[in-house]
Design a protein around this motif. Structure first.
Motif, PDB file in Angstrom:
ATOM      1  N   LYS A 148       0.817  -1.217   0.000  1.00 23.97           N
ATOM      2  CA  LYS A 148       0.000   0.000   0.000  1.00 23.97           C
ATOM      3  C   LYS A 148       0.851   1.267   0.000  1.00 23.97           C
ATOM      4  CE  LYS A 148      -1.935   1.321   3.736  1.00 23.97           C
ATOM      5  NZ  LYS A 148      -2.709   1.410   4.958  1.00 23.97           N
ATOM      6  N   ASP A 149       1.930   1.293   0.762  1.00 26.94           N
ATOM      7  CA  ASP A 149       2.743   2.496   0.899  1.00 26.94           C
ATOM      8  C   ASP A 149       3.986   2.495   0.015  1.00 26.94           C
ATOM      9  OD1 ASP A 149       0.963   3.464   2.817  1.00 26.94           O
ATOM     10  OD2 ASP A 149       1.987   2.371   4.413  1.00 26.94           O
ATOM     11  N   VAL A 150       4.062   1.562  -0.933  1.00 28.31           N
ATOM     12  CA  VAL A 150       5.224   1.479  -1.810  1.00 28.31           C
ATOM     13  C   VAL A 150       5.096   2.513  -2.926  1.00 28.31           C
ATOM     14  CG1 VAL A 150       6.427   0.004  -3.471  1.00 28.31           C
ATOM     15  CG2 VAL A 150       5.616  -0.950  -1.328  1.00 28.31           C
ATOM     16  N   ALA A 151       6.188   3.241  -3.181  1.00 28.32           N
ATOM     17  CA  ALA A 151       6.262   4.164  -4.309  1.00 28.32           C
ATOM     18  C   ALA A 151       7.541   3.823  -5.068  1.00 28.32           C
ATOM     19  CB  ALA A 151       6.285   5.606  -3.833  1.00 28.32           C
ATOM     20  N   LEU A 152       7.415   3.621  -6.352  1.00 23.98           N
ATOM     21  CA  LEU A 152       8.565   3.215  -7.159  1.00 23.98           C
ATOM     22  C   LEU A 152       9.172   4.405  -7.887  1.00 23.98           C
ATOM     23  CD1 LEU A 152       7.151  -0.033  -8.790  1.00 23.98           C
ATOM     24  CD2 LEU A 152       8.668   0.146  -6.833  1.00 23.98           C
ATOM     25  N   CYS A 153      10.495   4.390  -7.993  1.00 23.95           N
ATOM     26  CA  CYS A 153      11.218   5.376  -8.782  1.00 23.95           C
ATOM     27  C   CYS A 153      12.088   4.579  -9.748  1.00 23.95           C
ATOM     28  CB  CYS A 153      12.058   6.276  -7.881  1.00 23.95           C
ATOM     29  SG  CYS A 153      12.883   7.584  -8.792  1.00 23.95           S
ATOM     30  N   ILE A 154      11.765   4.655 -11.023  1.00 23.39           N
ATOM     31  CA  ILE A 154      12.441   3.855 -12.032  1.00 23.39           C
ATOM     32  C   ILE A 154      13.298   4.759 -12.908  1.00 23.39           C
ATOM     33  CG2 ILE A 154      12.113   2.318 -14.001  1.00 23.39           C
ATOM     34  CD1 ILE A 154       9.488   1.427 -12.685  1.00 23.39           C
ATOM     35  N   ALA A 155      14.583   4.440 -12.991  1.00 29.08           N
ATOM     36  CA  ALA A 155      15.502   5.196 -13.831  1.00 29.08           C
ATOM     37  C   ALA A 155      15.554   4.546 -15.209  1.00 29.08           C
ATOM     38  CB  ALA A 155      16.891   5.215 -13.213  1.00 29.08           C
ATOM     39  N   ALA A 156      15.426   5.373 -16.257  1.00 30.60           N
ATOM     40  CA  ALA A 156      15.440   4.856 -17.620  1.00 30.60           C
ATOM     41  C   ALA A 156      16.270   5.773 -18.506  1.00 30.60           C
ATOM     42  CB  ALA A 156      14.014   4.765 -18.154  1.00 30.60           C
ATOM     43  N   LYS A 157      16.778   5.216 -19.595  1.00 32.23           N
ATOM     44  CA  LYS A 157      17.552   6.017 -20.538  1.00 32.23           C
ATOM     45  C   LYS A 157      16.606   6.962 -21.263  1.00 32.23           C
ATOM     46  CE  LYS A 157      21.294   2.794 -21.275  1.00 32.23           C
ATOM     47  NZ  LYS A 157      22.085   2.036 -22.243  1.00 32.23           N
ATOM     48  N   VAL A 189       9.008   7.956 -13.176  1.00 32.39           N
ATOM     49  CA  VAL A 189      10.032   7.625 -14.165  1.00 32.39           C
ATOM     50  C   VAL A 189      10.978   8.816 -14.260  1.00 32.39           C
ATOM     51  CG1 VAL A 189      10.478   6.999 -16.558  1.00 32.39           C
ATOM     52  CG2 VAL A 189       8.414   6.172 -15.427  1.00 32.39           C
ATOM     53  N   VAL A 190      12.262   8.569 -14.008  1.00 31.33           N
ATOM     54  CA  VAL A 190      13.265   9.635 -14.047  1.00 31.33           C
ATOM     55  C   VAL A 190      14.357   9.274 -15.048  1.00 31.33           C
ATOM     56  CG1 VAL A 190      12.857  10.350 -11.657  1.00 31.33           C
ATOM     57  CG2 VAL A 190      14.568   8.622 -12.139  1.00 31.33           C
ATOM     58  N   ALA A 191      15.104  10.279 -15.465  1.00 29.95           N
ATOM     59  CA  ALA A 191      16.214  10.057 -16.378  1.00 29.95           C
ATOM     60  C   ALA A 191      17.324   9.300 -15.657  1.00 29.95           C
ATOM     61  CB  ALA A 191      16.731  11.382 -16.911  1.00 29.95           C
ATOM     62  N   GLU A 192      17.965   8.369 -16.326  1.00 27.52           N
ATOM     63  CA  GLU A 192      18.998   7.538 -15.720  1.00 27.52           C
ATOM     64  C   GLU A 192      20.181   8.374 -15.234  1.00 27.52           C
ATOM     65  OE1 GLU A 192      21.287   4.557 -18.114  1.00 27.52           O
ATOM     66  OE2 GLU A 192      19.975   3.204 -17.001  1.00 27.52           O
ATOM     67  N   ASN A 193      20.614   9.357 -16.033  1.00 35.23           N
ATOM     68  CA  ASN A 193      21.744  10.194 -15.618  1.00 35.23           C
ATOM     69  C   ASN A 193      21.370  11.102 -14.446  1.00 35.23           C
ATOM     70  OD1 ASN A 193      20.049  11.766 -17.115  1.00 35.23           O
ATOM     71  ND2 ASN A 193      21.593  12.533 -18.538  1.00 35.23           N
ATOM     72  N   ALA A 194      20.130  11.524 -14.318  1.00 33.28           N
ATOM     73  CA  ALA A 194      19.707  12.328 -13.163  1.00 33.28           C
ATOM     74  C   ALA A 194      19.746  11.488 -11.891  1.00 33.28           C
ATOM     75  CB  ALA A 194      18.309  12.885 -13.382  1.00 33.28           C
ATOM     76  N   ALA A 222      21.755   8.944 -11.406  1.00 36.47           N
ATOM     77  CA  ALA A 222      23.169   8.710 -11.105  1.00 36.47           C
ATOM     78  C   ALA A 222      23.790   9.914 -10.414  1.00 36.47           C
ATOM     79  CB  ALA A 222      23.922   8.376 -12.386  1.00 36.47           C
ATOM     80  N   GLU A 223      23.394  11.128 -10.832  1.00 38.68           N
ATOM     81  CA  GLU A 223      23.916  12.342 -10.200  1.00 38.68           C
ATOM     82  C   GLU A 223      23.483  12.427  -8.744  1.00 38.68           C
ATOM     83  OE1 GLU A 223      22.758  15.675 -12.571  1.00 38.68           O
ATOM     84  OE2 GLU A 223      23.877  14.990 -14.324  1.00 38.68           O
ATOM     85  N   GLU A 224      22.242  12.047  -8.463  1.00 36.47           N
ATOM     86  CA  GLU A 224      21.770  12.070  -7.072  1.00 36.47           C
ATOM     87  C   GLU A 224      22.578  11.097  -6.221  1.00 36.47           C
ATOM     88  OE1 GLU A 224      17.619  11.273  -6.977  1.00 36.47           O
ATOM     89  OE2 GLU A 224      17.111  13.029  -8.176  1.00 36.47           O
ATOM     90  N   LYS A 225      22.884   9.927  -6.767  1.00 32.96           N
ATOM     91  CA  LYS A 225      23.670   8.944  -6.025  1.00 32.96           C
ATOM     92  C   LYS A 225      25.089   9.444  -5.795  1.00 32.96           C
ATOM     93  CE  LYS A 225      21.139   4.845  -7.502  1.00 32.96           C
ATOM     94  NZ  LYS A 225      21.212   3.605  -8.259  1.00 32.96           N
ATOM     95  N   LYS A 226      25.667  10.139  -6.781  1.00 27.87           N
ATOM     96  CA  LYS A 226      27.028  10.657  -6.629  1.00 27.87           C
ATOM     97  C   LYS A 226      27.075  11.718  -5.539  1.00 27.87           C
ATOM     98  CE  LYS A 226      28.694   9.793 -11.309  1.00 27.87           C
ATOM     99  NZ  LYS A 226      29.090  10.407 -12.586  1.00 27.87           N
ATOM    100  N   GLU A 227      26.034  12.552  -5.459  1.00 28.48           N
ATOM    101  CA  GLU A 227      25.995  13.590  -4.425  1.00 28.48           C
ATOM    102  C   GLU A 227      25.899  12.957  -3.041  1.00 28.48           C
ATOM    103  OE1 GLU A 227      22.784  16.164  -5.378  1.00 28.48           O
ATOM    104  OE2 GLU A 227      23.704  16.897  -7.212  1.00 28.48           O
ATOM    105  N   GLU A 228      25.123  11.885  -2.916  1.00 23.35           N
ATOM    106  CA  GLU A 228      24.968  11.221  -1.624  1.00 23.35           C
ATOM    107  C   GLU A 228      26.184  10.359  -1.299  1.00 23.35           C
ATOM    108  OE1 GLU A 228      21.388   9.009  -1.882  1.00 23.35           O
ATOM    109  OE2 GLU A 228      20.146  10.774  -2.206  1.00 23.35           O
ATOM    110  N   ALA A 229      26.814   9.773  -2.303  1.00 30.05           N
ATOM    111  CA  ALA A 229      27.909   8.827  -2.091  1.00 30.05           C
ATOM    112  C   ALA A 229      29.132   9.443  -1.417  1.00 30.05           C
ATOM    113  CB  ALA A 229      28.297   8.178  -3.415  1.00 30.05           C
TER     114      ALA A 229
END
Length: 177
Positions: free
Chosen positions: A73-82, A143-148, A150-157
């Motif tokens: 019920k409370d699941v929200a998906l974020c899918i990265a695509a090219k 649905v988000v852009a794959e490179n966007a 990746a940038e979020e992960k780099k900022e957090e990493a």
């Protein structure tokens, strides 16, 4: 043509429903495939008797479907695509991809019970999971852009990796001496 469904068919009805379909669809596909029977008066009586006898079983199936529904019920998906420069996806995000993402989160759901319009651009969509004819859960899909992504992960990493790297550098000379 009036028929009684023997199994759930998304877009048409659920098991034991009496529905009207075009004659060709009923005679040439549903009945030969064993997915339906003609709704004659005798078949309707048999169906009514079977539903009376199976009422407690149907209640248990509905309870199980509600339990599965509560889990996602409370699941929200974020899918990265090219994505192309114009915002169009290379390919599309569909029910199969949503099922794979839910499986990664630990929810084993068959892609056949998920309905969703194919996402061909970046944005927010809704996938509906049909567990039972009275239990349908809407899952938001972003649905988000794959490179966007990746940038979020780099900022957090770097924030997460900085404390890990510093002790590793300090321990390395200590082991060499």
């Amino acid at each position: 043509m009036e028929i009684i469904l023997k199994e759930d068919i998304i877009g048409l009805g659920y098991k034991n429903d009496i529905v009207n379909v075009k004659s060709g669809y009923g005679r040439n596909y549903l009945i030969p495939q064993g997915k339906a029977v003609i709704a004659s008066p005798s078949a309707k009586k048999i169906l009514a008797e079977n539903l009376k006898q199976q009422a407690h079983k149907l209640a248990a199936i509905k309870a199980e479907a509600e339990k599965k529904g509560e889990a996602i019920k409370d699941v929200a998906l974020c899918i990265a695509a090219k994505v192309s420069a114009t915002g169009q996806l290379y390919g599309s995000v569909n029910a199969g991809i949503v099922a794979e993402e839910l499986k990664k989160l630990g929810h084993d759901i068959d892609r056949k019970i998920i309905t969703m319009t194919d996402a061909k651009t970046v944005g927010d969509y809704v996938a509906t999971v049909h567990f039972h004819k009275e239990v349908e859960i809407a899952v938001p899909v972003k649905v988000v852009a794959e490179n966007a992504a990746a940038e979020e992960k780099k900022e957090e990493a770097p924030v997460a990796e900085a404390p890990v790297e510093a002790p590793a550098v300090e321990e390395a000379p200590a082991t060499e001496e």
